[in-house]
Design a protein around this motif. Structure first.
Motif, PDB file in Angstrom:
ATOM      1  N   LYS A  32       0.879  -1.128  -0.028  1.00 62.30           N
ATOM      2  CA  LYS A  32      -0.031   0.062   0.126  1.00 62.30           C
ATOM      3  C   LYS A  32       0.830   1.274  -0.027  1.00 62.30           C
ATOM      4  N   LYS A  33       1.820   1.401   0.903  1.00 56.10           N
ATOM      5  CA  LYS A  33       2.553   2.721   1.116  1.00 56.10           C
ATOM      6  C   LYS A  33       3.622   2.824  -0.088  1.00 56.10           C
ATOM      7  N   SER A  34       3.923   1.699  -0.822  1.00 59.08           N
ATOM      8  CA  SER A  34       4.951   1.836  -1.928  1.00 59.08           C
ATOM      9  C   SER A  34       4.004   2.484  -3.204  1.00 59.08           C
ATOM     10  N   MET A  35       2.706   2.007  -3.263  1.00 59.85           N
ATOM     11  CA  MET A  35       2.065   2.729  -4.404  1.00 59.85           C
ATOM     12  C   MET A  35       1.804   4.034  -3.815  1.00 59.85           C
ATOM     13  N   GLU A  36       1.458   4.422  -2.559  1.00 55.10           N
ATOM     14  CA  GLU A  36       1.362   5.580  -2.285  1.00 55.10           C
ATOM     15  C   GLU A  36       2.367   6.748  -2.612  1.00 55.10           C
ATOM     16  N   ALA A  37       3.487   6.147  -2.583  1.00 60.55           N
ATOM     17  CA  ALA A  37       4.767   6.906  -2.705  1.00 60.55           C
ATOM     18  C   ALA A  37       4.911   7.074  -3.977  1.00 60.55           C
ATOM     19  N   LEU A  38       4.637   6.051  -4.913  1.00 58.60           N
ATOM     20  CA  LEU A  38       4.713   6.268  -6.543  1.00 58.60           C
ATOM     21  C   LEU A  38       3.602   7.162  -6.976  1.00 58.60           C
ATOM     22  N   LEU A  39       2.530   6.962  -6.637  1.00 55.37           N
ATOM     23  CA  LEU A  39       1.269   7.669  -7.203  1.00 55.37           C
ATOM     24  C   LEU A  39       1.375   8.984  -6.808  1.00 55.37           C
ATOM     25  N   GLN A  41       4.218  10.616  -5.713  1.00 59.35           N
ATOM     26  CA  GLN A  41       5.750  11.171  -5.926  1.00 59.35           C
ATOM     27  C   GLN A  41       6.324  11.388  -4.667  1.00 59.35           C
ATOM     28  N   ASP A  42       6.100  10.627  -3.568  1.00 59.70           N
ATOM     29  CA  ASP A  42       6.429  10.860  -2.279  1.00 59.70           C
ATOM     30  C   ASP A  42       7.833  10.097  -1.936  1.00 59.70           C
ATOM     31  N   LYS A  43       8.987  10.665  -2.293  1.00 61.51           N
ATOM     32  CA  LYS A  43      10.303  10.086  -1.959  1.00 61.51           C
ATOM     33  C   LYS A  43      10.473   9.809  -0.592  1.00 61.51           C
ATOM     34  N   ALA A  44      10.254  10.375   0.181  1.00 64.40           N
ATOM     35  CA  ALA A  44      10.288  10.299   1.844  1.00 64.40           C
ATOM     36  C   ALA A  44       9.748   8.996   2.026  1.00 64.40           C
ATOM     37  N   LEU A  45       8.372   8.694   1.513  1.00 66.22           N
ATOM     38  CA  LEU A  45       7.601   7.642   1.857  1.00 66.22           C
ATOM     39  C   LEU A  45       8.266   6.584   1.240  1.00 66.22           C
ATOM     40  N   ALA A  46       8.673   6.595   0.154  1.00 63.77           N
ATOM     41  CA  ALA A  46       9.379   5.619  -0.516  1.00 63.77           C
ATOM     42  C   ALA A  46      10.773   4.993   0.018  1.00 63.77           C
ATOM     43  N   GLU A  47      11.435   5.980   0.671  1.00 62.76           N
ATOM     44  CA  GLU A  47      12.643   5.763   1.441  1.00 62.76           C
ATOM     45  C   GLU A  47      12.076   4.927   2.923  1.00 62.76           C
ATOM     46  N   ARG A  48      10.985   5.214   3.489  1.00 60.89           N
ATOM     47  CA  ARG A  48      10.620   4.653   4.461  1.00 60.89           C
ATOM     48  C   ARG A  48      10.262   3.108   4.437  1.00 60.89           C
ATOM     49  N   VAL A  49       9.595   2.958   3.334  1.00 56.18           N
ATOM     50  CA  VAL A  49       9.151   1.735   2.655  1.00 56.18           C
ATOM     51  C   VAL A  49      10.426   0.632   2.602  1.00 56.18           C
ATOM     52  N   ASP A 103      11.020  -2.840  -4.209  1.00 60.94           N
ATOM     53  CA  ASP A 103      11.120  -2.681  -5.807  1.00 60.94           C
ATOM     54  C   ASP A 103      10.318  -1.431  -6.252  1.00 60.94           C
ATOM     55  N   ILE A 104       8.946  -1.456  -5.862  1.00 60.69           N
ATOM     56  CA  ILE A 104       8.051  -0.356  -6.151  1.00 60.69           C
ATOM     57  C   ILE A 104       8.546   0.915  -5.539  1.00 60.69           C
ATOM     58  N   ALA A 105       8.784   0.882  -4.498  1.00 68.73           N
ATOM     59  CA  ALA A 105       9.207   1.967  -3.385  1.00 68.73           C
ATOM     60  C   ALA A 105      10.603   2.683  -4.260  1.00 68.73           C
ATOM     61  N   LYS A 106      11.337   1.700  -4.633  1.00 71.59           N
ATOM     62  CA  LYS A 106      12.647   2.145  -5.295  1.00 71.59           C
ATOM     63  C   LYS A 106      12.512   2.873  -6.643  1.00 71.59           C
ATOM     64  N   ASN A 110      13.071   6.869  -7.614  1.00 73.55           N
ATOM     65  CA  ASN A 110      13.970   7.050  -8.758  1.00 73.55           C
ATOM     66  C   ASN A 110      13.146   7.512 -10.045  1.00 73.55           C
ATOM     67  N   ILE A 111      11.888   7.644  -9.999  1.00 74.34           N
ATOM     68  CA  ILE A 111      11.340   8.238 -11.128  1.00 74.34           C
ATOM     69  C   ILE A 111      11.278   9.475 -11.644  1.00 74.34           C
ATOM     70  N   GLU A 112      11.547   9.827 -12.661  1.00 69.37           N
ATOM     71  CA  GLU A 112      11.670  11.208 -13.204  1.00 69.37           C
ATOM     72  C   GLU A 112      10.307  11.723 -13.922  1.00 69.37           C
ATOM     73  N   GLY A 113      10.242  13.087 -13.548  1.00 70.96           N
ATOM     74  CA  GLY A 113       9.075  13.785 -14.266  1.00 70.96           C
ATOM     75  C   GLY A 113       7.651  13.601 -13.401  1.00 70.96           C
ATOM     76  N   GLY A 114       6.833  14.383 -13.922  1.00 68.17           N
ATOM     77  CA  GLY A 114       5.452  14.092 -13.508  1.00 68.17           C
ATOM     78  C   GLY A 114       4.861  12.767 -14.033  1.00 68.17           C
ATOM     79  N   MET A 115       3.721  12.278 -13.349  1.00 62.17           N
ATOM     80  CA  MET A 115       3.151  10.827 -13.207  1.00 62.17           C
ATOM     81  C   MET A 115       2.466  10.851 -14.557  1.00 62.17           C
ATOM     82  N   LEU A 116       2.727   9.782 -15.623  1.00 68.83           N
ATOM     83  CA  LEU A 116       2.087   9.589 -17.037  1.00 68.83           C
ATOM     84  C   LEU A 116       0.365   9.798 -16.653  1.00 68.83           C
TER      85      LEU A 116
END
Length: 221
Positions: A32-39, A41-49, A103-106, A110-116
């Motif tokens: 859940k949190k990895s997808m929240e971070a992705l959608l 674009q919360d890099k701090a949350l991604a790091e915590r995951v 892997d999703i959090a990573k 690292n993803i660049e630009g606004g979400m598609l």
């Protein structure tokens, strides 16, 4: 086995199952949190995951140790042996679910630009994956064979959603370099989610085996 020793043994089996349930809850939360971070674009949350993946690694070591000790000390048979064997197997699937969340959090980090735009099926895929994990863990907690069977059936929906997502993102590739790179990253995310669904299905099949002593189809790896 004396009454006191038997009671301690029963409590150890119950504690093993409780540890597996806690690990299942943690694994679902990581997805859940990895997808929240992705959608988001919360890099701090991604790091915590990513950092919390160590917690799941510690959990599986604890569960494996408990399984080995129970077998060595008690020489269980029948249903008791299945409790230990499925605890071992399910924890392995949960650990792999945690790896995919990492892997999703990573990717989120690292993803660049606004979400598609136009990636509606990716959140749907994530919702389906999380639902399957939570249902599988609940089926294990409650010994609910019908719920476990529902997880197995949901795997077909997951496969269909993955196909739609893959096609959707593939169509975005080739338009420009940034779109191609991000679409490629999201295809990997979709694949991670599809694999999470596979592991949830494995867990459901182990639940059915635990309660019926009957093996389902070949476990996915």
């Amino acid at each position: 086995m004396s009454r006191i020793t038997r009671q301690a043994y029963i409590e150890d089996l119950a504690e093993l199952q409780q540890r597996v349930i806690l690990m299942g809850t943690a694994a679902a939360d990581a997805v859940k949190k990895s997808m929240e971070a992705l959608l988001g674009q919360d890099k701090a949350l991604a790091e915590r995951v990513m950092k919390n993946d160590d917690v799941l690694d510690d959990m599986i070591v604890d569960i494996e140790d408990r399984c080995i000790l129970l077998i060595a000390k008690q020489q269980p048979i029948a249903h008791d042996l299945r409790v230990i064997a499925t605890g071992f197997k399910i924890s392995t699937d949960l650990e792999r679910i945690g790896d995919h969340a990492f892997d999703i959090a990573k990717t989120a980090k690292n993803i660049e630009g606004g979400m598609l735009k136009g990636i509606a099926d990716t959140p749907k895929l994530a919702d389906c994956a999380v639902d399957m994990v939570e249902m599988a863990v609940e089926a294990y907690r409650t010994a609910d064979i019908r719920l476990a069977e529902q997880v197995c059936t949901a795997d077909d929906k997951m496969d269909a959603l993955f196909g739609q997502t893959f096609q959707e993102l593939s169509q975005l590739m080739g338009r420009e370099a940034m779109l191609t790179k991000q679409a490629t990253q999201l295809i990997f995310v979709a694949r991670f989610l599809e694999r999470i669904g596979d592991h949830a299905t494995n867990i459901a099949e182990w639940v059915i085996y635990l309660e019926t002593a009957e093996r389902m189809r070949k476990i996915k790896k």
